[in-house]
Design an enzyme around this catalytic site. Sequence first.
Site, PDB file in Angstrom:
ATOM      1  N   TYR A  46       0.835  -1.142   0.088  1.00  0.00           N
ATOM      2  CA  TYR A  46      -0.025   0.003  -0.137  1.00  0.00           C
ATOM      3  C   TYR A  46       0.938   1.214  -0.142  1.00  0.00           C
ATOM      4  CZ  TYR A  46      -4.280   2.661   1.266  1.00  0.00           C
ATOM      5  OH  TYR A  46      -5.415   3.418   1.152  1.00  0.00           O
ATOM      6  N   LYS A  85      -1.182  -1.169  -4.071  1.00  0.00           N
ATOM      7  CA  LYS A  85      -2.328  -0.337  -4.109  1.00  0.00           C
ATOM      8  C   LYS A  85      -1.815   1.196  -3.741  1.00  0.00           C
ATOM      9  CE  LYS A  85      -6.367   0.479  -1.024  1.00  0.00           C
ATOM     10  NZ  LYS A  85      -6.923  -0.041   0.239  1.00  0.00           N
TER      11      LYS A  85
END
Length: 317
Positions: free
Chosen positions: A143, A168
């Site tokens: 992330y 992400k």
Amino acid sequence: MTPAPFAARLAVPSGPLFFPVTAFGPDGSLDLDAFRAHVRHGVEAGAAAVFACCGTGEFHALSPEEFEDCVRAAVEVTGGRVPVVAGVGYGTALAVRYARLAHAAGADGLLALPPYLVVAGQEGLLRHYREVTAATPLPVIVYQRDNAVFTPATVVGLARTEGIVGLKDGLGDLDLMQRVISAVRTEVPGDFLYFNGLPTAEQTQLAYRALGVPLYSSAVFCFAPEIALAFHRALHTGDDTTVRRLLDGFYRPFVELRARGRGYAVALVKAGVRLRGLDVGEVRPPLHEPGEDHVKQLAQVIERGLALLDEDSAGDR
């Protein structure tokens, strides 16, 4: 689940990616019954995957024992119908511990959140995520946001790491994302997954889709799965009229309301779940509950979004 089948199941999602809230009782303790009901409803509504105990799920507020209980509950409820991805974070040692707890609880994959607080260089970040990934056989999605922002070269290094299957993005720098995608495509054979991880990702998904990023997280799915599914379907079938109607009539007002309070990316979502009939309790400190007026405005925004769906259905008849 090995990295290849896991990535294949996520690559072409049948529905939104579901980031459930974590339910707490009146005394603030974990309410697993309400959490199971929340996850069950999301899976039955059409979620393509369950991302348990991530940002929307207040990962930061959970003890290791609560985290493991929640992940296990999500795995039990889904029953293998969709993948369960668990959030892991903090410093390397704790992230490794949470990764192993998630593996023991039966998770199919991990979402590696940014390291706690420190602003690290690229070499240190790469080492951190490689050590977390090496701790279990679970595939890992990294992330990018806040203090974990990567150069294209670092993402190439992540993509070359066995077990890391995707990135992400919660930063929103489209120029950087284009350069990342280009670098990985050029230097690393095979498929690497990309996700739009901005808050209320539907608001920016048209731009991400243009970059070749079809996957996005949907916090709205927590409390208005009908709206999230309609948007997802319209986006993937090229129904631009419905996409624009939902952006203008629902998502923009929701985003503007969300911007009126710190922590509302979680607290307002949780209030929405309660408004739709499931008592998942309040957020834990340091987050705080939305004001009464903001909750009333949220109810109106949801009502308008559902009315837009009714108008579309009437137009189809």
